[in-house]
Design an enzyme around this catalytic site. Structure first.
Site, PDB file in Angstrom:
ATOM      1  N   TYR A 157      41.873 -37.765 -23.677  1.00  0.00           N
ATOM      2  CA  TYR A 157      41.761 -37.380 -22.264  1.00  0.00           C
ATOM      3  C   TYR A 157      43.150 -37.309 -21.619  1.00  0.00           C
ATOM      4  CZ  TYR A 157      39.956 -37.704 -17.432  1.00  0.00           C
ATOM      5  OH  TYR A 157      39.666 -37.484 -16.104  1.00  0.00           O
ATOM      6  N   LYS A 161      44.876 -34.076 -19.925  1.00  0.00           N
ATOM      7  CA  LYS A 161      45.220 -34.101 -18.499  1.00  0.00           C
ATOM      8  C   LYS A 161      46.731 -33.927 -18.279  1.00  0.00           C
ATOM      9  CE  LYS A 161      41.265 -34.442 -16.390  1.00  0.00           C
ATOM     10  NZ  LYS A 161      40.746 -33.187 -15.774  1.00  0.00           N
TER      11      LYS A 161
HETATM   12  N1  LIG Z   1      35.761 -38.999 -10.677  1.00  0.00           N
HETATM   13  C1  LIG Z   1      37.016 -39.440 -10.758  1.00  0.00           C
HETATM   14  O1  LIG Z   1      37.382 -40.491 -10.197  1.00  0.00           O
HETATM   15  C2  LIG Z   1      38.035 -38.687 -11.544  1.00  0.00           C
HETATM   16  C3  LIG Z   1      39.272 -39.278 -11.815  1.00  0.00           C
HETATM   17  C4  LIG Z   1      40.252 -38.551 -12.486  1.00  0.00           C
HETATM   18  C5  LIG Z   1      39.985 -37.252 -12.888  1.00  0.00           C
HETATM   19  N2  LIG Z   1      38.753 -36.708 -12.640  1.00  0.00           N
HETATM   20  C6  LIG Z   1      38.520 -35.323 -13.087  1.00  0.00           C
HETATM   21  O2  LIG Z   1      37.819 -34.633 -12.065  1.00  0.00           O
HETATM   22  C7  LIG Z   1      36.922 -33.677 -12.650  1.00  0.00           C
HETATM   23  C8  LIG Z   1      35.512 -33.921 -12.159  1.00  0.00           C
HETATM   24  O3  LIG Z   1      35.166 -35.268 -12.415  1.00  0.00           O
HETATM   25  P1  LIG Z   1      33.709 -35.822 -12.075  1.00  0.00           P
HETATM   26  O4  LIG Z   1      33.865 -37.273 -11.870  1.00  0.00           O
HETATM   27  O5  LIG Z   1      33.075 -35.025 -11.009  1.00  0.00           O
HETATM   28  O6  LIG Z   1      32.995 -35.563 -13.488  1.00  0.00           O
HETATM   29  P2  LIG Z   1      31.431 -35.411 -13.846  1.00  0.00           P
HETATM   30  O7  LIG Z   1      31.321 -35.792 -15.290  1.00  0.00           O
HETATM   31  O8  LIG Z   1      30.587 -36.163 -12.878  1.00  0.00           O
HETATM   32  O9  LIG Z   1      31.173 -33.854 -13.690  1.00  0.00           O
HETATM   33  C9  LIG Z   1      31.794 -32.941 -14.565  1.00  0.00           C
HETATM   34  C10 LIG Z   1      30.916 -31.721 -14.660  1.00  0.00           C
HETATM   35  O10 LIG Z   1      31.541 -30.818 -15.596  1.00  0.00           O
HETATM   36  C11 LIG Z   1      30.492 -30.194 -16.333  1.00  0.00           C
HETATM   37  N3  LIG Z   1      31.015 -29.667 -17.592  1.00  0.00           N
HETATM   38  C12 LIG Z   1      31.359 -30.381 -18.698  1.00  0.00           C
HETATM   39  N4  LIG Z   1      31.748 -29.548 -19.676  1.00  0.00           N
HETATM   40  C13 LIG Z   1      31.655 -28.287 -19.189  1.00  0.00           C
HETATM   41  C14 LIG Z   1      31.896 -26.999 -19.722  1.00  0.00           C
HETATM   42  N5  LIG Z   1      32.307 -26.862 -20.981  1.00  0.00           N
HETATM   43  N6  LIG Z   1      31.716 -25.900 -18.942  1.00  0.00           N
HETATM   44  C15 LIG Z   1      31.273 -26.048 -17.656  1.00  0.00           C
HETATM   45  N7  LIG Z   1      30.983 -27.254 -17.099  1.00  0.00           N
HETATM   46  C16 LIG Z   1      31.180 -28.355 -17.852  1.00  0.00           C
HETATM   47  C17 LIG Z   1      29.480 -31.305 -16.539  1.00  0.00           C
HETATM   48  O11 LIG Z   1      28.187 -30.791 -16.888  1.00  0.00           O
HETATM   49  C18 LIG Z   1      29.512 -32.025 -15.202  1.00  0.00           C
HETATM   50  O12 LIG Z   1      28.530 -31.549 -14.307  1.00  0.00           O
HETATM   51  C19 LIG Z   1      37.088 -33.830 -14.165  1.00  0.00           C
HETATM   52  O13 LIG Z   1      38.010 -32.878 -14.630  1.00  0.00           O
HETATM   53  C20 LIG Z   1      37.655 -35.223 -14.316  1.00  0.00           C
HETATM   54  O14 LIG Z   1      38.401 -35.366 -15.507  1.00  0.00           O
HETATM   55  C21 LIG Z   1      37.773 -37.384 -11.990  1.00  0.00           C
END
Ligand SMILES: NC(=O)c1ccc[n+]([C@@H]2O[C@H](COP(=O)([O-])OP(=O)(O)OC[C@H]3O[C@@H](n4cnc5c(N)ncnc54)[C@H](O)[C@@H]3O)[C@@H](O)[C@H]2O)c1
Length: 311
Positions: A157, A161
């Site tokens: 990851y 990133k």
């Molecule tokens: N939530 C946090 O605190 C946090 C922290 C750091 C980074 N992020 C980043 O923010 C983004 C969103 O995070 P989140 O917490 O909402 O994640 P989440 O897992 O709740 O949602 C991610 C969504 O992406 C979809 N997805 C996965 N693979 C896919 C693909 N191949 N094509 C299309 N859709 C796909 C999933 O079905 C899911 O609905 C991610 O990139 C994550 O790495 C989130």
């Protein structure tokens, strides 16, 4: 400043079916954008489109994966066929496979690069061509603190990133002459579906939820992050190539700095390894540093430190 309004603009949000992506879709639609809600979980994407429509906005679900060139083209084609163009792209889709590096399979490593890195490439390129032609566009990439700072147990990851940050900077430089602005966010929102299914090392999980994260917990939310994404998507935002962190009511910039470093005593006489060892504290000391604006800036910094004129 007047209200940021997206009436007449078309946005694509990948991974828009839940958590952060869902929040961006709803907020952009509330402000007038027509939104393509992309998610491989098609039911989740449909549900967000229903929410958008219930609130009187315009939305359309896309179930294609971001991880293939075919999927990326199909996502962008949906925006063009249904809403006429694409003005905004938020690359947000994500997955994770946490665990001890010694046990990480190449399949798992590649599965994570495929969604974050290949995914950002596959959706951005067809959108980019349209934006370049029109001389304008806003792209938001999604990084993570895990890709910028040392974090045990997420090597795949973190690699993906960190790559996103390089991709952001490279495209920001290329987009400057074409009115395309590209920035990255490092959200701190929690609530991820992806981390709930990954199996991080147990001892890390305990450490992670101790201390600061516990005190921030009650204030972390999607709504605390989405205002930054909305601003970065707006024509009012003239910035590009930045990495911005946001969470729990705090916003800041994460940057790459170049230390003042250490210079060999005699120009043209290479240092010995022993000299490097002796001066290592000076080399890494962060008390004085610069934030280069581009790769050539680093050369300028070195030349300056060596007392050489730059032409
Ligand atoms: N939530 C946090 O605190 C946090 C922290 C750091 C980074 N992020 C980043 O923010 C983004 C969103 O995070 P989140 O917490 O909402 O994640 P989440 O897992 O709740 O949602 C991610 C969504 O992406 C979809 N997805 C996965 N693979 C896919 C693909 N191949 N094509 C299309 N859709 C796909 C999933 O079905 C899911 O609905 C991610 O990139 C994550 O790495 C989130």
């Amino acid at each position: 400043m007047s209200q940021l309004d997206f009436t007449g603009q078309v946005a694509i949000v990948t991974g828009g079916g839940r958590n952060l992506g869902r929040g961006y879709c709803l907020e952009l639609a509330r402000r007038g954008a027509a939104v393509v809600v992309n998610d491989i979980d098609g039911d989740a994407a449909d549900a967000v489109v229903e929410e958008i429509e219930r609130e009187g906005g315009k939305g359309l679900a896309s179930r294609d994966t971001v991880a293939t060139a075919y999927g990326g083209k199909a996502i962008v084609a949906k925006a063009v066929e249904s809403f006429g163009t694409v003005d905004i792209l938020v690359n947000n889709a994500g997955n994770v496979r946490a665990g001890d590096f010694a046990d990480l399979s190449l399949d798992d490593f590649e599965a994570v690069l495929a969604v974050h890195l290949n995914g950002a490439f596959c959706v951005t390129q067809p959108a980019w061509r349209i934006m370049r032609e029109r001389g304008r566009g806003r792209i938001v990439m999604t990084g993570s603190a895990a890709g910028m700072y040392p974090e045990q147990g997420y090597s795949e990851y973190a690699t993906a990133k960190a790559g996103i940050i390089g991709f952001t900077r490279a495209l920001a430089a290329e987009g400057r002459d074409h009115g395309i602005h590209v920035n990255a966010i490092l959200p701190q929102a929690g609530g991820s579906a992806m981390t709930s299914t990954a199996g991080p090392i147990a001892s890390l999980k305990d450490a992670k939820f101790a201390g600061p994260d516990a005190s921030l917990g009650p204030y972390k939310s999607v709504e605390a992050v989405s205002p930054l994404v909305v601003y970065l998507c707006s024509p009012e935002c003239a910035h590009t190539g930045l990495a911005l962190s946001a969470g729990a009511g705090w916003f800041g910039r994460v940057f790459v700095g170049l230390t003042n470093g250490w210079t060999t005593p005699e120009l043209g006489v290479p240092a010995t390894a022993e000299e490097v060892a002796r001066h290592f504290d000076e080399i890494v000391d962060t008390e004085r540093y610069e934030v280069p604006d581009g790769a050539s800036d680093e050369l300028g910094h070195i030349a300056k430190r060596l007392g050489l004129a730059t032409g």
